[in-house]
Design an enzyme around this catalytic site. Structure first.
Site, mmCIF file in Angstrom:
data_model
loop_
_atom_site.group_PDB
_atom_site.id
_atom_site.type_symbol
_atom_site.label_atom_id
_atom_site.label_comp_id
_atom_site.label_asym_id
_atom_site.label_seq_id
_atom_site.Cartn_x
_atom_site.Cartn_y
_atom_site.Cartn_z
ATOM 1 N N ALA A 1 13.578 -1.915 6.619
ATOM 2 C CA ALA A 1 13.734 -0.539 6.144
ATOM 3 C C ALA A 1 15.096 0.025 6.522
ATOM 4 O O ALA A 1 15.755 0.688 5.713
ATOM 5 C CB ALA A 1 12.627 0.339 6.720
ATOM 6 N N ASN B 1 6.303 7.355 1.743
ATOM 7 C CA ASN B 1 6.579 6.409 0.662
ATOM 8 C C ASN B 1 5.764 6.666 -0.592
ATOM 9 O O ASN B 1 6.134 6.208 -1.680
ATOM 10 C CB ASN B 1 6.326 4.975 1.141
ATOM 11 C CG ASN B 1 7.464 4.449 1.991
ATOM 12 O OD1 ASN B 1 8.251 5.221 2.537
ATOM 13 N ND2 ASN B 1 7.564 3.135 2.113
ATOM 14 N N GLU C 1 4.750 -6.403 0.520
ATOM 15 C CA GLU C 1 4.338 -5.469 1.565
ATOM 16 C C GLU C 1 4.206 -6.185 2.903
ATOM 17 O O GLU C 1 3.679 -7.308 2.973
ATOM 18 C CB GLU C 1 2.980 -4.861 1.190
ATOM 19 C CG GLU C 1 2.595 -3.648 2.000
ATOM 20 C CD GLU C 1 3.267 -2.377 1.525
ATOM 21 O OE1 GLU C 1 3.222 -1.392 2.269
ATOM 22 O OE2 GLU C 1 3.833 -2.376 0.421
ATOM 23 N N ASP C 2 4.679 -5.537 3.958
ATOM 24 C CA ASP C 2 4.424 -5.969 5.337
ATOM 25 C C ASP C 2 4.797 -7.434 5.584
ATOM 26 O O ASP C 2 4.004 -8.210 6.134
ATOM 27 C CB ASP C 2 2.955 -5.723 5.699
ATOM 28 C CG ASP C 2 2.627 -4.240 5.783
ATOM 29 O OD1 ASP C 2 3.565 -3.430 5.729
ATOM 30 O OD2 ASP C 2 1.443 -3.891 5.891
ATOM 31 N N ASN D 1 6.289 6.239 13.064
ATOM 32 C CA ASN D 1 4.965 6.800 12.832
ATOM 33 C C ASN D 1 3.923 6.003 13.620
ATOM 34 O O ASN D 1 3.994 4.778 13.656
ATOM 35 C CB ASN D 1 4.643 6.735 11.333
ATOM 36 C CG ASN D 1 3.948 7.986 10.835
ATOM 37 O OD1 ASN D 1 3.529 8.830 11.612
ATOM 38 N ND2 ASN D 1 3.809 8.100 9.535
ATOM 39 N N LYS E 1 -3.118 0.241 -0.089
ATOM 40 C CA LYS E 1 -1.948 0.419 -0.956
ATOM 41 C C LYS E 1 -2.391 0.472 -2.411
ATOM 42 O O LYS E 1 -1.890 1.278 -3.199
ATOM 43 C CB LYS E 1 -0.981 -0.745 -0.737
ATOM 44 C CG LYS E 1 0.394 -0.509 -1.314
ATOM 45 C CD LYS E 1 1.239 0.337 -0.387
ATOM 46 C CE LYS E 1 2.679 0.399 -0.838
ATOM 47 N NZ LYS E 1 3.560 0.976 0.175
ATOM 48 N N ASP F 1 8.449 -1.684 1.838
ATOM 49 C CA ASP F 1 8.849 -1.381 3.217
ATOM 50 C C ASP F 1 10.348 -1.146 3.311
ATOM 51 O O ASP F 1 10.820 -0.339 4.111
ATOM 52 C CB ASP F 1 8.456 -2.524 4.155
ATOM 53 C CG ASP F 1 6.952 -2.737 4.186
ATOM 54 O OD1 ASP F 1 6.236 -1.755 4.076
ATOM 55 O OD2 ASP F 1 6.524 -3.892 4.295
ATOM 56 N N GLY G 1 15.558 -3.282 11.174
ATOM 57 C CA GLY G 1 14.647 -4.078 10.363
ATOM 58 C C GLY G 1 14.911 -3.909 8.882
ATOM 59 O O GLY G 1 15.938 -3.359 8.468
ATOM 60 N N TYR H 1 -16.005 -12.167 -24.552
ATOM 61 C CA TYR H 1 -15.819 -13.564 -24.118
ATOM 62 C C TYR H 1 -15.976 -14.465 -25.350
ATOM 63 O O TYR H 1 -15.428 -14.156 -26.405
ATOM 64 C CB TYR H 1 -16.824 -13.887 -23.004
ATOM 65 C CG TYR H 1 -16.472 -15.129 -22.224
ATOM 66 C CD1 TYR H 1 -15.207 -15.284 -21.658
ATOM 67 C CD2 TYR H 1 -17.398 -16.150 -22.068
ATOM 68 C CE1 TYR H 1 -14.877 -16.428 -20.957
ATOM 69 C CE2 TYR H 1 -17.079 -17.297 -21.357
ATOM 70 C CZ TYR H 1 -15.812 -17.436 -20.808
ATOM 71 O OH TYR H 1 -15.494 -18.567 -20.123
#
Length: 759
Positions: free
Chosen positions: A199, A319, A137-138, A287, A95, A163, A197, A40
């Site tokens: 995917a 994935n 994601e999502d 799934n 993830k 996705d 969707g 620092y």
């Protein structure tokens, strides 16, 4: 496992021992005032000024180049739907965990409370300078398409919505290989995609890039076939609208070659599968419940090529085969984006890897004799260590060739070596071992089942499918404890002292007495000993009433080891039982021998211990490279201790020349290949990573592994007993639940191996 217990265990996992699944760990020294002054103020000003001069220096002086943001607004989480930004955080942390363990990529998870596309994009753009890449994601469709498109256009770092593209890449690789096996031309096949969707759209686009004709794709949503005469189609659905005269999924399936399921469970019937063309390809990827059950599908047609999203069936479209390695390759050449060329490179690399000879380590991990390219193996397994050596280079080369790499790689061999080194963490070894145990669980006796931690370990072993527990102890006490922890499985409970076990106890006593009657043991003593759980458990394994046993939680090691050696005995050709500990270090798995059994082994004993360690390591799928340790290096001391170790090396070189071992050598040279090569280039261990250490005596081995375990917080599995005729394993006094479960996995794999030899 009951739903309530699953829920409680999941919550405990995420909450204890401290909340969350990832943390920030310093990568520089920080012990002294000088270290802190460099980290620092005032030292930190220097790299700041260098970055101010040239922004590219941020990669030189900060962690940006290996840091990915996993970003979500929580609008389409895992099938949970729109649960909000805060509720999505556990998924994003998960993830991040996968990024780290599979590709050594650091992650900050970022949950953005913004559903508006403009606001979300603005937020991500504002924080982007921190990161080397962004994994979206999502995020629900259709917003996900627009968010990704804009961020890819407006940022100069890799951006990918996993996705969409993760499933597309993995399934495209699987499709390429499945078509080859089925003998079908990709340009001619008729494809049905159920789901519309993010995917499904991304998969369809990538299949077209791979060679599928757009007019041969029929896409369905919850309303049926997406037709051109339907109203209010989104631009993405309109892209795949058809004018073919079909209206339902059932109609679309007739004479189709490929079914791609990205929808929900149990929407495909056996009749639909029967209506497909010869050698149908069915990817039921919903799934956890596929569009059609795997077993039902393969029973319906014997010419089917089937894949699911589940790990308990062949051909898992996972994935994790893609995103860690795609980002790894993109980061390593500092790509400005992840483009179509890079995604297609990943497709071909995955497809090609499935056709290569599978390493024995992978066969062992999945308890298979010979995994090979075919209907049940069209994509690599997630635990295949070759993934990190094959996928990132393919992606990196595509980035270079397509002009989006800013730091091209020139030495590809060295790059592959660096990639392999990134997966040094030994925890992957335990994951592989657990997976192997699950493939063929064995009956394991828990000799101290009235101890709460032992019972919890039995419960986990049962619920995870790694073993079939047999519980020894007072039945009433065990049943009460089982109720307390909601262990409601139908498992066998045996009390060796109860009257109902008289017949079996007498059988065991006669067998034991027959073996020990000329060693001072009377028949009455034999009967008395069979009331003791360790003796009873050992005889259960001897008489094949069980396949393995685990004990030692409540008693010191020597008192437990004695009856195991006495009752079970040594394996054929073994003169002395020994033990090894598997240390899961940051540099990879490292075996320490002998840690518990032989106080002052002779040179002959050390040679035998080394050979048994080598054989044990092979059971784990490792290629053993052993160092025989001393305070001396290759004759630098003529002390009795050093000469003993040197003589042991000579003995094993003569008796087992195939074993990769050398010494005597000091520990630092053994584990540092550069030091070894520099000072002792003649050694058999030059240019090899040592993964097994043979210590000169019990003191040095036991002290070393316990110091490493406590000071460096390294997980240790063991002691693993070597040389017994049957699988009997002794845990350390007061071992943790996780340590007991790990030892159960060892016992199961040991039983699997011994049964193979017996057959």
């Amino acid at each position: 496992m009951s739903d309530s217990r699953k829920r409680r265990e999941a919550l405990l996992y995420h909450a204890k021992p401290k909340p969350g699944k990832i943390e920030v760990v310093p990568t520089k020294k920080y012990a002294t005032q000088r270290d802190l002054a460099l980290a620092y103020s005032p030292g930190v000003a220097e790299p700041c000024l260098e970055i101010a001069k040239d922004k590219k220096n941020i990669y030189r002086y900060t962690a940006k180049g290996n840091l990915v943001a996993v970003i979500s607004n929580g609008t389409a989480v895992l099938g949970l739907g729109d649960i909000g930004a805060e509720a999505s955080k556990p998924v994003m942390e998960g993830k991040g965990l996968l990024f780290k363990i599979f590709a050594d990529i650091d992650v900050f998870d970022i949950e953005v409370d913004a559903k508006d596309v403009d606001k979300f994009v603005e937020t991500v753009k504002a924080i982007a300078p921190t990161f080397g890449g962004i994994n979206l994601e999502d995020i629900k469709a259709p917003e996900a398409f627009e968010i990704e498109r804009r961020l890819k256009e407006e940022l100069d770092i890799p951006v990918m919505h996993d996705d969409q593209h993760g499933t597309a890449i993995i399934s495209a690789a699987a499709l390429k290989n499945a078509l080859e096996i089925a003998g079908k031309d990709i340009k001619e096949v008729k494809v049905v995609v159920n789901g519309a969707g993010a995917a499904a759209v991304s998969c369809s686009r990538l299949y077209i890039a791979l060679g599928v004709r757009p007019e041969n794709i029929i896409m369905c949503d919850s309303k049926g076939v997406i037709r051109k005469d339907r109203d209010n189609l989104t631009s993405q659905k309109a892209e795949f609208a058809t004018d073919v005269d079909v209206h339902t999924l059932e109609e679309a399936m007739k004479n189709s070659d490929v079914f791609i399921g990205l929808s929900k469970g149990n929407v495909v019937s056996p009749e639909m599968i029967l209506s497909m063309a010869a050698n149908p390809i069915v990817f039921a990827m919903a799934n956890p419940t596929p569009e059609i059950d795997y077993n039902l599908a393969i029973q319906t047609r014997d010419d089917i090529i089937m894949a699911t999203g589940r790990s308990d069936h062949p051909n898992q479209v996972n994935n994790v085969l893609g995103f860690p390695f795609i980002f790894r390759g993109a980061l390593d050449v500092r790509a400005t984006k992840i483009n179509e060329e890079m995604k297609m490179a990943a497709v071909h690399a995955l497809a090609n890897l499935a056709k290569e000879t599978v390493p024995e380590q992978v066969n062992i991990a999945y308890n298979e004799t010979n995994i090979q390219f075919g209907r049940d193996y069209i994509i690599p397994k997630p635990f295949d260590t070759r993934l990190i050596e094959e996928i990132p280079p393919a992606v990196a080369k595509a980035a270079i060739e397509s002009g989006v790499a800013t730091e091209p790689i020139t030495n590809w061999n060295r790059y592959k070596e660096e990639l392999a080194e990134r997966l040094g963490t030994g925890s992957k070894m335990m994951r592989m071992l657990t997976n192997r145990a699950k493939t063929d669980p064995k009956r394991v006796v828990f000799a101290e089942a009235d101890q709460l931690d032992v019972l919890k370990a039995a419960q986990i072993s049962h619920d995870e499918g790694v073993a079939i527990p047999i519980l020894l102890g007072n039945k009433n006490i065990i049943k009460i404890m089982m109720e307390q922890i909601n262990f409601d499985a139908d498992v066998e409970i045996i009390d060796p002292k109860c009257d109902t076990e008289d017949e079996r106890r007498d059988e065991f006593a006669k067998l034991y007495w027959d073996k020990m009657k000329r060693k001072g043991v009377t028949y009455l003593e034999a009967q008395k000993w069979m009331r003791e759980r360790n003796y009873f458990a050992a005889m259960m394994v001897n008489c094949e009433h069980a396949d393995a046993l685990v004990t030692g939680y409540s008693r010191n090691y020597p008192s437990v080891a004695k009856p195991m050696i006495e009752l079970i005995g040594k394996a054929k050709g073994v003169e002395r039982v020994a033990a090894t500990n598997l240390m899961l270090t940051s540099q990879g798995p490292l075996f320490f021998s002998d840690t518990t059994m032989n106080i002052d082994p002779s040179a002959h004993d050390l040679a035998k211990i080394a050979h048994m360690t080598s054989m044990t390591m092979k059971m784990f799928g490792l290629d053993p490279h052993l160092a025989m340790l001393s305070f001396s290096n290759f004759g630098s001391s003529r002390s009795e201790s050093a000469r003993k170790v040197s003589h042991a090396v000579e003995l094993i070189h003569k008796s087992h020349p195939e074993v990769s071992i050398d010494g005597e050598v000091q520990a630092d040279f053994a584990v540092n290949s550069e030091m070894m090569k520099g000072k002792f280039p003649f050694s058999k261990l030059t240019d090899r990573r040592v993964n097994g250490l043979i210590f000169p005596n019990l003191e040095s081995a036991n002290i070393s592994y316990k110091l490493m375990k406590e000071l460096n917080k390294i997980d240790s599995i063991g002691p693993i007993v070597m040389g017994l005729a049957k699988p009997a394993h002794i845990i350390q006094l007061g071992a943790s639940v996780d340590e007991i479960v790990n030892m159960v996995c060892i016992a199961v794999v040991d039983a699997q191996e011994k049964m193979k030899i017996k057959q």
